[in-house]
Motif scaffolding. Structure first.
Motif, PDB file in Angstrom:
ATOM      1  N   ASN A  52       0.799  -1.227   0.000  1.00 35.11           N
ATOM      2  CA  ASN A  52       0.000   0.000   0.000  1.00 35.11           C
ATOM      3  C   ASN A  52       0.833   1.279   0.000  1.00 35.11           C
ATOM      4  O   ASN A  52       0.268   2.367  -0.051  1.00 35.11           O
ATOM      5  CB  ASN A  52      -0.901   0.012   1.243  1.00 35.11           C
ATOM      6  CG  ASN A  52      -1.841  -1.175   1.292  1.00 35.11           C
ATOM      7  OD1 ASN A  52      -2.875  -1.184   0.651  1.00 35.11           O
ATOM      8  ND2 ASN A  52      -1.481  -2.204   2.061  1.00 35.11           N
ATOM      9  N   LYS A  79      -1.510   0.724  -4.678  1.00 37.62           N
ATOM     10  CA  LYS A  79      -2.386  -0.162  -3.920  1.00 37.62           C
ATOM     11  C   LYS A  79      -2.501  -1.531  -4.590  1.00 37.62           C
ATOM     12  O   LYS A  79      -2.797  -1.631  -5.783  1.00 37.62           O
ATOM     13  CB  LYS A  79      -3.780   0.465  -3.773  1.00 37.62           C
ATOM     14  CG  LYS A  79      -3.792   1.844  -3.123  1.00 37.62           C
ATOM     15  CD  LYS A  79      -3.296   1.785  -1.679  1.00 37.62           C
ATOM     16  CE  LYS A  79      -3.380   3.157  -1.015  1.00 37.62           C
ATOM     17  NZ  LYS A  79      -2.876   3.139   0.374  1.00 37.62           N
ATOM     18  N   PRO A 130      -4.690  -4.371  -3.278  1.00 36.07           N
ATOM     19  CA  PRO A 130      -5.615  -4.904  -2.272  1.00 36.07           C
ATOM     20  C   PRO A 130      -5.677  -6.431  -2.237  1.00 36.07           C
ATOM     21  O   PRO A 130      -6.071  -7.002  -1.221  1.00 36.07           O
ATOM     22  CB  PRO A 130      -6.966  -4.295  -2.665  1.00 36.07           C
ATOM     23  CG  PRO A 130      -6.820  -3.925  -4.109  1.00 36.07           C
ATOM     24  CD  PRO A 130      -5.385  -3.531  -4.280  1.00 36.07           C
ATOM     25  N   ASN A 140       6.874  -0.366  -4.907  1.00 33.14           N
ATOM     26  CA  ASN A 140       6.475  -0.478  -3.502  1.00 33.14           C
ATOM     27  C   ASN A 140       7.587  -1.101  -2.663  1.00 33.14           C
ATOM     28  O   ASN A 140       7.865  -0.662  -1.540  1.00 33.14           O
ATOM     29  CB  ASN A 140       5.215  -1.336  -3.380  1.00 33.14           C
ATOM     30  CG  ASN A 140       3.933  -0.541  -3.565  1.00 33.14           C
ATOM     31  OD1 ASN A 140       3.961   0.586  -4.053  1.00 33.14           O
ATOM     32  ND2 ASN A 140       2.819  -1.123  -3.195  1.00 33.14           N
TER      33      ASN A 140
END
Length: 217
Positions: free
Chosen positions: A142, A146, A148, A209
């Motif tokens: 995140n 993102k 999920p 990320n």
């Protein structure tokens, strides 16, 4: 006066140096016969993507470092990949453990066939720590982009669900093992694997990320 362990001194010097210059990443060269050198365009492409999209200032050319080399402490982030055998010597084990617990970060991306070998070798590095599956709520899914549903599926391999495993030290994720995903193939030049652009984009975003987490934690 309290004395610091030599590897901590080296790491502190390296952190100060990287604050003033472009930060360098490294590919981990290991023994055992596995192709540590696979996906040669992957990390350079990820570096370029990060510099363009998450405001990093990374040297465009990744370095190569051996597991037992003191030079590993120059690199806040190391990347490891391959298809098969991995072997860590006693000196590899000690050096890698010191690197990770003193602030380094290792991302291991299974390029297919690495899993049984690397999991056995990691037990030598951290005999009292286990690889733990990382929940989708974790910051690494995140922090910039993102995800999920967690780790994206880039290549089919055995058709299994992609999984992200980690080793933690003092509540910090110090090692990430990405399995049945093959992020590195998605980072490579598009003509190598002919992945659709949206698949490559997912791989690069997840890689960004990982980089962002490693440098901020």
């Amino acid at each position: 006066m309290k004395r610091f362990a030599p590897y901590l001194v080296v790491l502190m010097v390296c952190i100060l140096t990287t604050m003033l210059n472009a930060q360098e990443l490294a590919i981990l060269k290991y023994n055992g016969g596995g192709d540590w050198y696979s996906n040669p365009t992957a990390l350079p492409n990820l570096i370029k993507y990060c510099n363009q999209n998450i405001n990093t200032k990374l040297d465009l050319k990744p370095q190569t470092v051996e597991v037992s080399s003191p030079d590993i402490f120059q690199y806040p982030f190391t990347h490891m990949t391959g298809h098969g055998h991995v072997f860590f010597s006693d000196s590899d084990v000690e050096n890698l453990r010191n690197y990770l617990i003193s602030g380094g970060f290792l991302h291991i991306d299974d390029n297919y066939g690495m899993e049984p070998y690397i999991t056995a070798e990691l037990k030598k590095v951290f005999p009292n720590k286990a690889l733990i599956e990382i929940p989708t709520s974790h910051e690494i899914f995140n922090i910039a982009f993102k995800f999920p549903e967690g780790l994206p599926k880039i290549h089919e391999h055995d058709g299994k669900q992609p999984k992200a495993f980690g080793i933690f030290h003092a509540d910090r994720l110090i090692l990430l093992f990405t399995y049945e995903s093959d992020l590195g193939d998605g980072w490579e030049d598009p003509e190598i694997h002919n992945d659709p652009e949206d698949v490559r984009e997912k791989a690069l975003k997840m890689g960004a990320n990982i980089i962002k987490y490693a440098f901020e934690n």
